[in-house]
Design an enzyme around this catalytic site. Structure first.
Site, PDB file in Angstrom:
ATOM      1  N   HIS A 196      54.597  47.591  14.763  1.00 19.23           N
ATOM      2  CA  HIS A 196      55.329  46.222  16.239  1.00 19.23           C
ATOM      3  C   HIS A 196      56.715  45.880  16.644  1.00 19.23           C
ATOM      4  CE1 HIS A 196      50.374  47.213  16.363  1.00 19.23           C
ATOM      5  NE2 HIS A 196      50.997  47.709  16.791  1.00 19.23           N
ATOM      6  N   ASP A 232      55.908  43.419  14.526  1.00 17.38           N
ATOM      7  CA  ASP A 232      56.374  43.514  13.069  1.00 17.38           C
ATOM      8  C   ASP A 232      57.381  43.599  12.625  1.00 17.38           C
ATOM      9  OD1 ASP A 232      53.401  43.910  12.406  1.00 17.38           O
ATOM     10  OD2 ASP A 232      53.238  45.681  13.333  1.00 17.38           O
ATOM     11  N   GLU A 256      45.026  59.885  18.468  1.00 19.20           N
ATOM     12  CA  GLU A 256      43.793  59.046  17.472  1.00 19.20           C
ATOM     13  C   GLU A 256      42.921  59.518  17.533  1.00 19.20           C
ATOM     14  OE1 GLU A 256      44.443  54.737  16.830  1.00 19.20           O
ATOM     15  OE2 GLU A 256      41.828  54.715  16.458  1.00 19.20           O
ATOM     16  N   HIS A 313      39.835  57.331  18.808  1.00 17.31           N
ATOM     17  CA  HIS A 313      39.858  56.795  20.242  1.00 17.31           C
ATOM     18  C   HIS A 313      39.532  58.880  21.266  1.00 17.31           C
ATOM     19  CE1 HIS A 313      43.854  54.230  19.403  1.00 17.31           C
ATOM     20  NE2 HIS A 313      43.082  53.821  19.263  1.00 17.31           N
ATOM     21  N   ASP A 332      38.070  52.599  13.385  1.00 19.86           N
ATOM     22  CA  ASP A 332      39.075  53.230  12.330  1.00 19.86           C
ATOM     23  C   ASP A 332      38.918  53.434  10.982  1.00 19.86           C
ATOM     24  OD1 ASP A 332      40.643  52.988  14.480  1.00 19.86           O
ATOM     25  OD2 ASP A 332      41.286  50.184  14.108  1.00 19.86           O
ATOM     26  N   ASP A 384      45.651  55.562  10.991  1.00 17.07           N
ATOM     27  CA  ASP A 384      45.135  54.718  11.500  1.00 17.07           C
ATOM     28  C   ASP A 384      43.709  53.778  10.251  1.00 17.07           C
ATOM     29  OD1 ASP A 384      45.399  51.854  12.947  1.00 17.07           O
ATOM     30  OD2 ASP A 384      45.691  52.944  15.019  1.00 17.07           O
TER      31      ASP A 384
END
Ligand code: XUL
Ligand code: MN
Length: 344
Positions: A49, A52, A210, A213, A250, A283
């Site tokens: 991010h 991050d 993902e 998702h 996750d 992830d």
């Protein structure tokens, strides 16, 4: 010989175990320890991010943000790692309380676009050209609170603003249908690709898929991947797993649906994903019950299962499968797949 897959993780995948119902249960892991763990686990890419990469970026002038990101590039280099992408983290900031790009507050929308442009600066300085756009709070809990027509326009405006920062920057949209909002704007790969096609430079907008998702959207992750691969738009993946329609779990790749995981690896293999240069990201979240010393096991297991599934895909009896298909004997095909998965 197909190219070797390259694996990536984000610092949030190694975390102290807080969840919405309880505090951390493990000591925090420093960023340097994440880098060391990534190397030890055989990962070569780090996903970031924006904060991050540059934790205090909100309080720094743009030139200082770029300087700090360039410093980080050196640290990654020292570990033999590369940055895979940078994602603007709009959802933790007070201005992003009602979303960023689609907030009903004009000041928040301006902030979101400015912050996203800074995230592009960070990406370029840290040595990557990929921005991941997860539209976390871009959506509604109360359906009537936002105008979905306006929201699509606002999302497009944000994409175009990021594309305009540099001619080489690319954006991978990571759709998720819900959580933290009830209904997210841009909830599936189809939505993401349609939006990208309307951007100022469609060639520079793709997707990150993902697994969880897609499952939350009631879709099959391997079909979502196939759709994106057919368009040359699958620029990254977040492999994990999800046990039905609940919160975004996750889970370890393959933990809930091993056959579904096999199908995802199969479509990646069919497309030559490793040769296309994309990373395989996991992830995944460590279970809260995990002790500190074993809080990277979920990443090691996901990678191991992926590699075992690559071997399963490569040894799949394609000729027999094609005979089943030619005979329209899909029961025989079903059995072939199940026996192949169960064979030692
Ligand atoms: C949220 C999610 C994020 C993105 C990066 O569900 O998957 O971690 O992958 O912001
Ligand atoms: Mn993700």
């Amino acid at each position: 010989m197909p190219a070797d897959y390259r694996f990536s993780l984000g610092p949030w995948n190694i975390h102290p175990g807080a969840d919405p119902f309880g505090p951390p249960v493990r000591p925090p892991v420093s960023f340097d320890d994440v880098l060391t763990a990534a190397v030890d686990l055989g990962f070569s890419g780090i996903q970031l991010h924006d904060d991050d990469a540059v934790p205090n970026l909100e309080n720094l002038p743009p030139a200082a943000v770029v300087r700090e990101a360039a410093e980080l590039r050196k640290r990654l280099d020292d570990h033999g790692l590369v940055a895979e992408f940078v994602a603007p983290r709009l959802w933790e900031h007070a201005h992003g309380i009602d979303g960023g790009y689609t907030s009903n507050c004009p000041k928040a929308r301006t902030w979101a676009i400015e912050r996203s442009k800074r995230a592009v600066d960070v990406a370029l300085a840290v040595g990557c050209d990929l921005i991941v756009m997860w539209p976390a709070r871009e959506g509604t809990a109360v359906r009537e609170s936002k105008n979905p027509i306006e929201a699509a326009r606002q999302m497009l405006e944000a994409i175009d603003a990021m594309l305009a920062v540099a001619p080489n920057v690319r954006i991978a949209i990571e759709p998720k249908p819900n959580e933290p909002v009830d209904h997210a704007f841009v909830p599936t790969i189809g939505h993401a690709l349609a939006l990208g096609a309307r951007s100022s430079d469609p060639a520079r907008v793709g997707v990150l898929i993902e697994s969880a998702h897609a499952i939350l959207a009631g879709l099959d992750p391997s079909d979502e991947m196939g759709f994106a691969l057919a368009a040359g738009k699958l620029w990254s993946v977040h492999l994990n797993d999800q046990n039905g329609l609940k919160f975004d779990q996750d889970k370890v790749f393959g933990a809930a649906n091993l056959r579904g995981a096999f199908d995802q690896v199969r479509v990646l293999e069919a497309a030559g994903y490793a040769d296309l240069g994309g990373f395989v990201g996991f992830d995944v979240k460590a279970q809260r019950t995990q002790r500190a010393g074993a809080a990277t096991a979920h990443l090691a297991t996901s990678k191991r299962i992926f590699q075992m599934l690559v071997a399963k895909v490569r040894s799949f009896p394609e000729r027999t499968a094609n005979e089943c298909i030619a005979n329209r004997d899909y029961e025989a095909l079903e059995r072939l797949v199940l026996e192949h998965l169960l064979a030692g």
